[in-house]
Design an enzyme around this catalytic site. Structure first.
Site, PDB file in Angstrom:
ATOM      1  N   GLU A 211       0.811  -1.215   0.000  1.00 55.92           N
ATOM      2  CA  GLU A 211       0.000   0.000   0.000  1.00 55.92           C
ATOM      3  C   GLU A 211       0.846   1.267   0.000  1.00 55.92           C
ATOM      4  O   GLU A 211       0.402   2.309  -0.489  1.00 55.92           O
ATOM      5  CB  GLU A 211      -0.925   0.017   1.231  1.00 55.92           C
ATOM      6  N   GLU A 220      -1.626   9.247   0.080  1.00 57.68           N
ATOM      7  CA  GLU A 220      -1.883   8.831  -1.293  1.00 57.68           C
ATOM      8  C   GLU A 220      -1.414   9.924  -2.255  1.00 57.68           C
ATOM      9  O   GLU A 220      -1.579  11.118  -1.989  1.00 57.68           O
ATOM     10  CB  GLU A 220      -3.386   8.596  -1.458  1.00 57.68           C
ATOM     11  N   ASN A 256     -14.658   5.470   7.164  1.00 59.21           N
ATOM     12  CA  ASN A 256     -13.555   4.763   7.810  1.00 59.21           C
ATOM     13  C   ASN A 256     -12.823   5.663   8.802  1.00 59.21           C
ATOM     14  O   ASN A 256     -12.407   5.210   9.875  1.00 59.21           O
ATOM     15  CB  ASN A 256     -12.584   4.212   6.765  1.00 59.21           C
TER      16      ASN A 256
END
Length: 358
Positions: A211, A220, A256
């Protein structure tokens, strides 16, 4: 390099299935010895790092975040009460438990004994069986008194091995930060025998390596995705583009951040300030472990359950990004994860097991 990721799971959704319970044993209370801890008396103005344990006015506290000697009672953001007994590590703490009783209300942190093993409540629940789900209960260790999991002891991955796994890692992702964060999830890499524990550690680290490009990226790269589910009553106070992937598991989506914050005792803090996952290493590691230990994502089980129940590494991929990668969705990405897992299990000296792909 990294792509848009969807961790589209809410714990409440997976709890909709009927929950079986098992008849309890007689109720009783007891105390057993727990792991000893090393502490110092608190000193005003002294710098304390995350994980430090101090004694203050007869009680013990553990530093949740680095701080310049704030009072241990000033805020649970900086300090949390903990159990410790013995002068500077000379003795053990106590683990207070009751025998589990069906239908009795249990609050988060309650410890029970069930069929000879110990379990700690991860979330409030109305007396669900301790074996029904790791969302509600996780195995716990009261000085080796059963449960097969958690509560103390060293990580099955040494710091030297961790550095071998991540030779180019960002210093933000420290080994000490990971080990400290593990205290919030005592069953992680502590359940089952040595082989299972090392396989779970390798599986988690292989996935977070994939990831983050080898624990290099904290955020990200593509921050231009609308990852806000506006149907949620709490909305997106950080903005509709504020919930891109961050941390070792690249936590994404407003729900989340909301659920992780609630589970970690931070209320709506992560929902309102998602940047904390990229700014605080302890929080960052905890969000990764939260997802791994409690969320099924697009799969049918958590990563933790997949490994300790011998369902295979492939099921951990499904729980993290299976909707995009599994069932032929992106076999190259799946194989990349598998290869990393095989590399890490080889380093730890354990077999990779079966069902590696999804």
């Amino acid at each position: 390099m990294l792509r848009k990721r969807i961790l589209a799971s809410i714990a409440a959704g997976v709890m909709a299935a009927a929950l079986a319970v098992i008849a309890p044993t007689a109720s009783s209370q007891a105390e057993v010895s727990a792991q000893a801890c090393t502490y110092t008396d608190w000193v005003q103005g002294q710098w304390y790092t995350t994980g430090s344990i101090v004694k203050f006015e007869g009680s013990y506290y553990i530093a949740e975040h680095d701080n310049p000697g704030y009072s241990p009672t000033v805020s649970t953001w900086y300090w949390d009460p903990t159990s410790c007994d013995g002068g500077g590590g000379g003795g053990g703490g106590t683990c207070t438990f009751t025998d589990w009783v069906q239908g009795q209300w249990y609050v988060t942190g309650a410890i029970v004994r069930f069929e000879g093993s110990f379990y700690i409540a991860e979330h409030d629940n109305p007396g669900y069986s301790p074996t029904v789900s790791t969302w509600y209960w996780d195995p716990y260790n009261c000085n080796g008194g059963g449960g097969g999991g958690g509560g103390g002891g060293s990580f099955v991955v040494s710091e030297a091995q961790f550095n071998q796994m991540f030779p180019s890692r960002n210093s933000f992702y420290s080994y000490s930060g990971l080990v400290t964060a593990m205290s919030a999830f005592p069953a992680f890499a502590k359940t089952g025998g040595d082989t299972v524990q090392k396989q779970e550690a390798a599986a988690f680290l292989a996935n977070v390596s994939h990831e983050t490009g080898g624990l290099v990226y904290i955020e990200e790269i593509n921050k231009n995705n609308d990852l806000c589910d506006e149907s949620k009553p709490y909305g997106c106070p950080a903005g509709t583009y504020g919930y891109y992937g961050r941390g070792p598991i690249q936590l994404s989506w407003n729900f989340n951040y909301y659920s992780a914050g609630q589970a970690l005792g931070m209320g709506n803090d992560l929902l309102q300030h998602p940047e904390k996952v990229a700014n605080d290493a302890a929080i960052s590691w905890k969000t990764g472990l939260w997802y791994w230990n409690t969320q099924t994502g697009p799969g049918t089980m958590t990563g933790h359950d997949a490994m300790v129940n011998q369902r295979g590494f492939g099921e951990t991929i499904r729980s993290i990004n299976g909707s995009l990668e599994c069932n032929g969705g992106n076999p190259a990405q799946v194989q990349s994860r598998v290869q990393k897992y095989q590399q890490f299990t080889s380093l730890l000296g354990v077999p990779a097991g079966n069902n590696l792909s999804c």
